[in-house]
Design a protein around this motif. Structure first.
Motif, PDB file in Angstrom:
ATOM      1  N   TYR A 180      -4.207  -2.986  -8.698  1.00 11.56           N
ATOM      2  CA  TYR A 180      -3.739  -1.606  -8.633  1.00 11.56           C
ATOM      3  C   TYR A 180      -4.978  -0.739  -8.498  1.00 11.56           C
ATOM      4  CZ  TYR A 180      -0.076   1.880  -9.462  1.00 11.56           C
ATOM      5  OH  TYR A 180       0.852   2.885  -9.326  1.00 11.56           O
ATOM      6  N   VAL A 181      -5.320  -0.366  -7.253  1.00 10.91           N
ATOM      7  CA  VAL A 181      -6.572   0.338  -6.976  1.00 10.91           C
ATOM      8  C   VAL A 181      -6.281   1.559  -6.107  1.00 10.91           C
ATOM      9  CG1 VAL A 181      -8.877   0.130  -5.973  1.00 10.91           C
ATOM     10  CG2 VAL A 181      -7.828  -1.861  -7.072  1.00 10.91           C
ATOM     11  N   LEU A 182      -6.842   2.694  -6.494  1.00 12.38           N
ATOM     12  CA  LEU A 182      -6.636   3.949  -5.783  1.00 12.38           C
ATOM     13  C   LEU A 182      -7.803   4.224  -4.840  1.00 12.38           C
ATOM     14  CD1 LEU A 182      -4.930   6.543  -5.461  1.00 12.38           C
ATOM     15  CD2 LEU A 182      -6.314   7.531  -7.304  1.00 12.38           C
ATOM     16  N   PHE A 183      -7.472   4.670  -3.635  1.00 13.29           N
ATOM     17  CA  PHE A 183      -8.450   5.074  -2.630  1.00 13.29           C
ATOM     18  C   PHE A 183      -8.070   6.450  -2.109  1.00 13.29           C
ATOM     19  CE2 PHE A 183      -8.062   0.501  -2.493  1.00 13.29           C
ATOM     20  CZ  PHE A 183      -9.368   0.056  -2.423  1.00 13.29           C
ATOM     21  N   ILE A 241       0.869  -1.168   0.000  1.00 18.10           N
ATOM     22  CA  ILE A 241       0.000   0.000   0.000  1.00 18.10           C
ATOM     23  C   ILE A 241       0.910   1.223   0.000  1.00 18.10           C
ATOM     24  CG2 ILE A 241      -1.698   1.354   1.281  1.00 18.10           C
ATOM     25  CD1 ILE A 241      -2.809  -1.269   2.355  1.00 18.10           C
ATOM     26  N   ALA A 242       0.709   2.075  -0.988  1.00 19.49           N
ATOM     27  CA  ALA A 242       1.438   3.336  -1.053  1.00 19.49           C
ATOM     28  C   ALA A 242       0.542   4.420  -0.471  1.00 19.49           C
ATOM     29  CB  ALA A 242       1.804   3.670  -2.493  1.00 19.49           C
ATOM     30  N   ILE A 243       1.107   5.254   0.396  1.00 22.24           N
ATOM     31  CA  ILE A 243       0.362   6.352   1.007  1.00 22.24           C
ATOM     32  C   ILE A 243       0.962   7.655   0.501  1.00 22.24           C
ATOM     33  CG2 ILE A 243      -0.371   7.442   3.158  1.00 22.24           C
ATOM     34  CD1 ILE A 243       0.137   4.695   4.519  1.00 22.24           C
ATOM     35  N   LEU A 244       0.111   8.484  -0.081  1.00 22.80           N
ATOM     36  CA  LEU A 244       0.559   9.737  -0.685  1.00 22.80           C
ATOM     37  C   LEU A 244      -0.328  10.870  -0.195  1.00 22.80           C
ATOM     38  CD1 LEU A 244       0.235   7.360  -3.171  1.00 22.80           C
ATOM     39  CD2 LEU A 244       1.949   8.907  -4.066  1.00 22.80           C
ATOM     40  N   MET A 291      -2.791   3.674  -2.507  1.00 24.82           N
ATOM     41  CA  MET A 291      -2.788   2.843  -3.703  1.00 24.82           C
ATOM     42  C   MET A 291      -2.491   1.422  -3.268  1.00 24.82           C
ATOM     43  SD  MET A 291      -3.135   2.949  -7.070  1.00 24.82           S
ATOM     44  CE  MET A 291      -2.577   4.489  -7.799  1.00 24.82           C
ATOM     45  N   ARG A 292      -3.479   0.540  -3.445  1.00 26.31           N
ATOM     46  CA  ARG A 292      -3.285  -0.874  -3.126  1.00 26.31           C
ATOM     47  C   ARG A 292      -2.709  -1.543  -4.366  1.00 26.31           C
ATOM     48  NH1 ARG A 292      -8.610  -3.630  -2.056  1.00 26.31           N
ATOM     49  NH2 ARG A 292      -8.549  -3.911  -4.302  1.00 26.31           N
ATOM     50  N   GLU A 293      -1.569  -2.201  -4.185  1.00 22.89           N
ATOM     51  CA  GLU A 293      -0.826  -2.753  -5.310  1.00 22.89           C
ATOM     52  C   GLU A 293      -0.480  -4.214  -5.044  1.00 22.89           C
ATOM     53  OE1 GLU A 293       1.650   1.441  -5.684  1.00 22.89           O
ATOM     54  OE2 GLU A 293       2.717  -0.375  -5.164  1.00 22.89           O
ATOM     55  N   ALA A 294      -0.532  -5.015  -6.082  1.00 25.67           N
ATOM     56  CA  ALA A 294      -0.057  -6.394  -5.978  1.00 25.67           C
ATOM     57  C   ALA A 294       0.569  -6.778  -7.309  1.00 25.67           C
ATOM     58  CB  ALA A 294      -1.178  -7.354  -5.617  1.00 25.67           C
TER      59      ALA A 294
END
Length: 100
Positions: free
Chosen positions: A42-45, A9-12, A56-59
């Protein structure tokens, strides 16, 4: 090299007045990233109580797929602009899947 899935999970967090620019930049990554070989998710919240903070949830299938993502032209173009948009450094949190 591991062949296990790489999940993160990327936090921006956007700088003041950069919320929409950051949102659009992140949205622009979705389609090309999902088309990458080895991309699984690859989903943005956006944090409901804190507009301008994105997750951004990434796998990816494996580390090689994630490395290819970081090297992809669309990601490199975004990365070149990111410092001007972020209030604080990007946080990338790696996760191990526990449930099926």
């Amino acid at each position: 090299m591991t062949t296990e899935k790489v999940i993160s999970i990327a936090i921006l967090k956007a700088k003041p007045h950069q919320h929409e620019t950051l949102r659009q930049g992140l949205l622009g990554l979705i389609a090309p990233t999902r088309a990458e070989p080895g991309n699984l998710d690859y989903v943005l919240f956006e944090l409901r109580d804190e507009p301008g903070t994105f997750y951004m949830r990434e796998a990816f299938a494996d580390q090689a797929a994630l490395d290819a993502h970081f090297a992809a032209p669309h990601f490199q173009a975004f990365a070149a602009e990111i410092d001007a948009l972020l209030e604080e450094p990007l946080r990338l949190i790696f996760l191990d899947q526990v449930s099926p």
